[in-house]
Structure formats: structure tokens, C-alpha cells
Design a protein around this motif. Structure first.
Motif, PDB file in Angstrom:
ATOM      1  N   LEU A 230       0.817  -1.218   0.000  1.00 43.52           N
ATOM      2  CA  LEU A 230       0.000   0.000   0.000  1.00 43.52           C
ATOM      3  C   LEU A 230       0.852   1.271   0.000  1.00 43.52           C
ATOM      4  O   LEU A 230       0.306   2.383   0.027  1.00 43.52           O
ATOM      5  CB  LEU A 230      -0.921   0.011   1.229  1.00 43.52           C
TER       6      LEU A 230
ATOM      7  N   THR B  40      -8.260  -0.522  -0.893  1.00 42.02           N
ATOM      8  CA  THR B  40      -8.961  -1.813  -0.881  1.00 42.02           C
ATOM      9  C   THR B  40      -8.742  -2.583  -2.177  1.00 42.02           C
ATOM     10  O   THR B  40      -8.663  -3.815  -2.172  1.00 42.02           O
ATOM     11  CB  THR B  40     -10.474  -1.610  -0.649  1.00 42.02           C
TER      12      THR B  40
ATOM     13  N   ARG C 267      -6.004  -2.485  -3.966  1.00 42.75           N
ATOM     14  CA  ARG C 267      -4.651  -3.033  -3.884  1.00 42.75           C
ATOM     15  C   ARG C 267      -4.609  -4.245  -2.957  1.00 42.75           C
ATOM     16  O   ARG C 267      -3.977  -5.262  -3.271  1.00 42.75           O
ATOM     17  CB  ARG C 267      -3.702  -1.946  -3.381  1.00 42.75           C
ATOM     18  N   ALA C 268      -5.282  -4.154  -1.813  1.00 46.01           N
ATOM     19  CA  ALA C 268      -5.305  -5.275  -0.879  1.00 46.01           C
ATOM     20  C   ALA C 268      -5.992  -6.494  -1.487  1.00 46.01           C
ATOM     21  O   ALA C 268      -5.599  -7.641  -1.247  1.00 46.01           O
ATOM     22  CB  ALA C 268      -6.008  -4.868   0.410  1.00 46.01           C
TER      23      ALA C 268
ATOM     24  N   PHE D  38      -6.799 -10.310   0.050  1.00 42.67           N
ATOM     25  CA  PHE D  38      -7.374  -9.741   1.269  1.00 42.67           C
ATOM     26  C   PHE D  38      -8.631  -8.977   0.874  1.00 42.67           C
ATOM     27  O   PHE D  38      -8.612  -7.777   0.642  1.00 42.67           O
ATOM     28  CB  PHE D  38      -6.368  -8.823   1.960  1.00 42.67           C
ATOM     29  N   ASP D  39      -9.743  -9.712   0.794  1.00 46.13           N
ATOM     30  CA  ASP D  39     -10.954  -9.116   0.236  1.00 46.13           C
ATOM     31  C   ASP D  39     -12.173  -9.904   0.695  1.00 46.13           C
ATOM     32  O   ASP D  39     -12.062 -11.060   1.146  1.00 46.13           O
ATOM     33  CB  ASP D  39     -10.884  -9.134  -1.291  1.00 46.13           C
TER      34      ASP D  39
END
Length: 265
Positions: A135, A152, A154-155, A160-161
Motif C-alpha cells: 500500500l 482496498t 490493492r489489498a 485480502f478481500d
């Protein structure tokens, strides 16, 4: 470089010369940030209005900022506008291997997936990710709504979603419940800010899952609000009434009437 572009580069250098414009010579990258932001939003506004001639002029104003910053960088020995163009050309070729190489991408979604993978490689990160760096290059100067969207997104690239839309909707209900509880408990303003922030963050995630840019969605709603509010103003003016003489119930009725007049209703 086309002659017109070369002329612009020379013109910018002339304005920054010792015998050039005092205002232009005084500018720095820091002082130009405000103008760069203003011109970007004016371009967005011209696009939303669908005004071709205005967009042409606003794109010119935005290009001026690129030339301005590049000229300052040239003077300071960092890079030139030719370097900017060269790096951009290299990047576009590198990130389009389905056009200039042998990689396959038949849909826009596949193109974006390849694009993000290449960007990750450029950052020195593999798909496993380097915790603490993923990030790092999301600009903190972005508007908060857009920053949340980029964080969000990028995650999500490393898994990670939220997996299901239903889970996101349940989280939205949970955050609303927590906000109601905080309001009922009469907590301090800082706690309320946290709860509202959490709620907005979930809404950004929801928009992303629906493949909607939350910044553009909110801008559209803002424009809609302005249009409806102006109709209320015009109706009150027609009736010879002032805001102070109009009840909330009357305003609500005029608001609903303005909604009914919209083309999609």
C-alpha cells in the motif's frame, strides 16, 4: 516531437528564463500543486458536462502543468519533458504485452489483471506480496474516498478481500448498528468520526465489488442533488416564497416533485 509541442516546450522555457515572467519564475512544484488539482477537476467537469470545446481547453490547461513541472525539473537537473515522454512510451509498451508481445488478453478484465501484475513486478513485489509495501505507493494526497478505493483494490490483489457480496452487506448492517449504538450512548465526537469512517469504508468496498467507482458515483449523486435543489429554488421563486417561509414538509414535497420530473422516472 511535433512542431506544436516543441513550440510549447520552448515557450515554457522562455517564461521561466531570467528575463521571462516573474510569476512563472517564482513557481515551484509545491506551489503548482493547487493548480494541478484544480485543472484536473476542471477536466473531469468538462467530461461530465459533455462539452467538447471546453474539454479541449481544459486539457490544454492540464498539459500546461505537465510542461511547467517538467521545465522546473530540467532546470534543477532532474529530468526533461523528453524523459517523461520516453518513460511513458516504454511503460505503455511494457504494460501491453497482448498488443506488442505474445501475451493473450481477450477481455478488458484480463487486460487489467495483466496490468496490475506488471505493476507489482515493477514495484519489486511478487503475487505473494511483501507485507508493508503493497500500500506504500497509494498517494496519501488523494481525496479520502478515492484513497479508500485504491487501498482496498490493492489489498484485494493479494486475496485480502470480501469473498461474497452478502458478507459485505452484512458488514454494512453491522457498521450501521454500531453507529446507532454510539449515537444512543452519547459518545464523544472522535468516536462518532471513527464509526462514520468505518461505515464509509464499507460502502467503498461495496461499490468496488459492484465494479462501480465510488468517486464517480458520488459525483453523479452530487450533480443530481444540485439539480433537484435548484428546482426547489425555482418553484419557491415562482410562488414568491422565501426559505424562511417554507416548512420542511413543503420542501420534501417539492423535492419529490423534482424527482418525478427526471427523465429516468
Amino acid at each position: 516531437m511535433p512542431a506544436q509541442f516543441e513550440d510549447l516546450v520552448k515557450l515554457m522555457a522562455r517564461l521561466r528564463a531570467p528575463d521571462g515572467c516573474p510569476w512563472d519564475r517564482q513557481q515551484t512544484p509545491e506551489s503548482l500543486r493547487t493548480y494541478l488539482l484544480e485543472e484536473t477537476y476542471e477536466v473531469l467537469d468538462a467530461i461530465e458536462r459533455g462539452e467538447g470545446e471546453v474539454l479541449r481547453d481544459e486539457l490544454g490547461d492540464l498539459l500546461l502543468q505537465v510542461l511547467f513541472l517538467s521545465q522546473i525539473a530540467r532546470e534543477e537537473g532532474h529530468f526533461t519533458i523528453e524523459d517523461v515522454l520516453g518513460r511513458l512510451h516504454e511503460k505503455l509498451v511494457r504494460r501491453h504485452p497482448h498488443v506488442f508481445g505474445d501475451k493473450q488478453a481477450e477481455t478488458p478484465e484480463q487486460v487489467l489483471k495483466n496490468w496490475e501484475a506488471l505493476k507489482a513486478e515493477e514495484r519489486g513485489e511478487k503475487r505473494a506480496g511483501n507485507a508493508g509495501q503493497l500500500l506504500a505507493d497509494v498517494p496519501r494526497t488523494l481525496p479520502a474516498l478515492l484513497e479508500a478505493y485504491q487501498l482496498t483494490r490493492r489489498a484485494a490483489q493479494v486475496g485480502f478481500d470480501w469473498r461474497r457480496l452478502e458478507d459485505l452487506l452484512a458488514k454494512l448492517d453491522e457498521e450501521l448498528k454500531e453507529l446507532r449504538e454510539a449515537l444512543g450512548a452519547g459518545v464523544e465526537k472522535e468516536r462518532l468520526e471513527d464509526e462514520v469512517g468505518d461505515l464509509l469504508f464499507v460502502v467503498v468496498n461495496l461499490a468496488r465489488h459492484l465494479r462501480i467507482d465510488p468517486e464517480l458515483a458520488l459525483r453523479g449523486t452530487n450533480r443530481k442533488f444540485v439539480s433537484r435543489f435548484r428546482q426547489i429554488e425555482e418553484e419557491l421563486k415562482r410562488q414568491g416564497k422565501r426559505w424562511q417561509e417554507t416548512s420542511l414538509e413543503e420542501m420534501d414535497a417539492l423535492w419529490e416533485a423534482s424527482k418525478q420530473r427526471e427523465p429516468h422516472r
